[in-house]
Enzyme design. Structure first.
Site, PDB file in Angstrom:
ATOM      1  N   GLN A 301     -14.145  21.778  -1.871  1.00 28.09           N
ATOM      2  CA  GLN A 301     -13.689  22.695  -0.824  1.00 28.09           C
ATOM      3  C   GLN A 301     -14.566  22.568   0.419  1.00 28.09           C
ATOM      4  OE1 GLN A 301     -11.129  24.583  -0.371  1.00 28.09           O
ATOM      5  NE2 GLN A 301     -11.834  25.701   1.444  1.00 28.09           N
ATOM      6  N   GLU A 302     -15.862  22.356   0.215  1.00 23.24           N
ATOM      7  CA  GLU A 302     -16.794  22.270   1.336  1.00 23.24           C
ATOM      8  C   GLU A 302     -16.680  20.948   2.088  1.00 23.24           C
ATOM      9  OE1 GLU A 302     -18.757  24.335   2.716  1.00 23.24           O
ATOM     10  OE2 GLU A 302     -18.910  26.012   1.325  1.00 23.24           O
ATOM     11  N   SER A 303     -16.646  19.834   1.355  1.00 19.04           N
ATOM     12  CA  SER A 303     -16.802  18.529   2.014  1.00 19.04           C
ATOM     13  C   SER A 303     -15.816  17.462   1.565  1.00 19.04           C
ATOM     14  CB  SER A 303     -18.213  18.002   1.743  1.00 19.04           C
ATOM     15  OG  SER A 303     -18.363  17.680   0.359  1.00 19.04           O
ATOM     16  N   TYR A 428     -10.821  30.661   0.841  1.00 18.84           N
ATOM     17  CA  TYR A 428     -11.876  29.779   0.320  1.00 18.84           C
ATOM     18  C   TYR A 428     -12.006  29.933  -1.194  1.00 18.84           C
ATOM     19  CZ  TYR A 428     -16.771  28.128  -0.185  1.00 18.84           C
ATOM     20  OH  TYR A 428     -17.931  27.487  -0.568  1.00 18.84           O
TER      21      TYR A 428
END
Length: 478
Positions: A301-303, A428
């Protein structure tokens, strides 16, 4: 004593209301030495894995056994006919298998109170024409024998005499959905919740016509001599309804799967195959007491598992750490994949440990992830806001409602730390939960393929013992 009297009153009322279908018997409180629950395998029903057992019906069965103060025995069957036969022969006490209320089931069983609601939908593969009416079908429907879907088709056939279908006894719902994805069959019928869950792994699935709306999912009891168990089930249901357990389980299993992105799901499945193998060992090594798949889902999800990722705000790396956070947890190179994963795991663990003990174990990760995204202080603001609105500040399903309010001046001006993009935090967390579920499914499929154990489809009425009450709860990690 209060619970006992309440159970007796409910039992007497139930007997009076169902005299036309249930033989009159003198009411005696039902005594069990164990609760034998017949079930079927399915992600929203009952699943076993190295991480523990899970499923809406399973979690409720655990709580019901604790309420009755008896051990729980889950007894999975391979098809509905076996399940019905086991209840008829008194080999099980109750059926808990994600089954909907239908006229035929009302006639042959006693139905418990509603757990949640689903629609029955026609399912087809992406790329096929979307039928606007049942008469538009360009192929054959395949459904599970003895299922509620057969009842639905039988009623539809009265208006559409040319309607035909195949019934199978050696497949379950998940297998039929897989056959749709693999172009082995044209159409099937499934509950909307099942489609929402399975399209995370089978993104080509499409929901078409809604054939039945808002059907109650219920448990089934024997038609006679079950007054005691039914009254206890009703009392238990009333207790858990008031406690918010049903809302919690609805959010736990279905709250994050309603939003679906076909392109993103396909990209994630490709990344699991082509990118994750390079970093999996790092996730497993540094996860510690966390589930490595939750850590990996957070990183995606972040990168998108890109060690060189950067954002305009200055966060960088696999776990998108800020420079101050990296310094605080001893990370010197945010672009080193392993260092970033180690740092992200440490930071996430710190978020979990900072949370109040009043937040249940099963929900602490979601609160921690929201803190990872918008900051612990804003999550605390949202919890206080929830409390002021007479919502539960320790329940994720309630915090999801409140977090977006941090973007509205009417609400954030009352908080200590002010404005925050709370709706992004909800998105998120939901995205990570979907990625995690997909990782679990892929991981389990891989283990199953590599295992030399007998497949569940070759078993008959396998009895799965469950720890005695008090040793396992849905609020403990799965």
């Amino acid at each position: 004593m209060t619970r006992f009297l309440f159970a007796i009153i409910l039992g007497l009322l139930l007997t009076a209301c169902q005299q036309e279908t249930v033989e009159e018997t003198e009411f005696v409180p039902h005594k069990l030495t164990e609760l034998r629950v017949g079930t079927l395998y399915g992600p929203q029903i009952y699943m076993t894995s190295g991480q523990g057992n899970s499923g809406f019906d399973y979690d409720m069965a655990v709580l019901f056994a604790e309420y009755l103060d008896v051990p729980l025995k889950m007894v999975p069957y391979t098809n509905l006919a076996e399940l019905y036969d086991a209840l008829k022969k008194n080999e099980i006490d109750i059926i808990a298998a994600g089954m909907t209320e239908t006229p035929a089931r009302r006639e042959h069983f006693r139905l418990g109170p509603p757990l949640y609601r689903v629609n029955q939908v026609l399912v087809y593969r992406e790329g096929m024409p979307a039928p606007k009416d049942i008469s538009d079908l360009k192929g054959k429907i395949t459904v599970i024998a003895d299922s509620s879907f057969v009842e639905t088709l039988t009623q539809l056939q009265k208006r559409h005499p040319t309607l035909v279908w195949d019934q199978v006894t050696d497949k379950d719902n998940e297998e039929l959905l897989t056959m749709i994805a693999n172009k082995e069959i044209d159409y099937t019928i499934a509950d909307s919740s099942s489609v929402q869950i399975n399209r995370r792994y089978l993104p080509v699935l499409r929901s078409g016509l809604v054939l039945e709306e808002k059907l109650n999912v219920v448990w089934l009891l024997p038609p006679t001599h079950s007054d005691g168990l039914m009254s206890q089930l009703l009392a238990f249901w009333h207790q858990e309804k008031l406690a918010g357990t049903l809302d919690h389980l609805n959010e736990k299993y279905f709250g994050h799967v309603k939003r679906f992105d076909y392109i993103d799901t396909r990209a994630f499945l490709r990344a699991i195959e082509t990118v994750l193998p390079r970093y999996r060992q790092h996730f497993e090594t540094h996860a510690g007491d966390l589930d490595w798949r939750k850590l990996a889902a957070t990183s995606y999800q972040e990168s998108h598992w890109n060690p060189n990722a950067r954002s305009p705000t200055g966060v960088r790396g696999m776990m998108m750490l800020t420079q101050p956070t990296a310094k605080e947890i001893g990370i010197t190179n945010r672009l080193d994949a392993e260092e970033s994963i180690r740092g992200g795991a440490a930071y996430l663990r710190d978020m979990i440990n900072r949370l109040p003990e009043s937040i249940p174990e099963s929900q602490r990760m979601w609160f921690a992830l929201a803190s990872y995204n918008i900051g612990y202080a804003h999550v605390e603001d949202a919890r206080k806001l929830a409390e002021s609105m007479e919502l539960n500040p320790n329940a994720w399903q309630d915090l999801k409602k409140v977090l977006p309010l941090l973007q509205k001046r009417k609400y954030y001006q009352k908080t200590r730390y002010g404005y925050a993009r709370g709706s992004e935090a909800v998105h998120y967390v939901d995205s990570i939960r979907r990625y995690y579920d997909t990782l679990v499914w892929v991981d389990n499929q891989s283990k199953q393929q590599n295992s030399e154990e007998v497949a569940p489809s070759d078993l008959t009425a396998e009895e799965t013992p469950v720890p005695a009450p008090g040793t396992l709860s849905p609020d403990k990690p799965k």
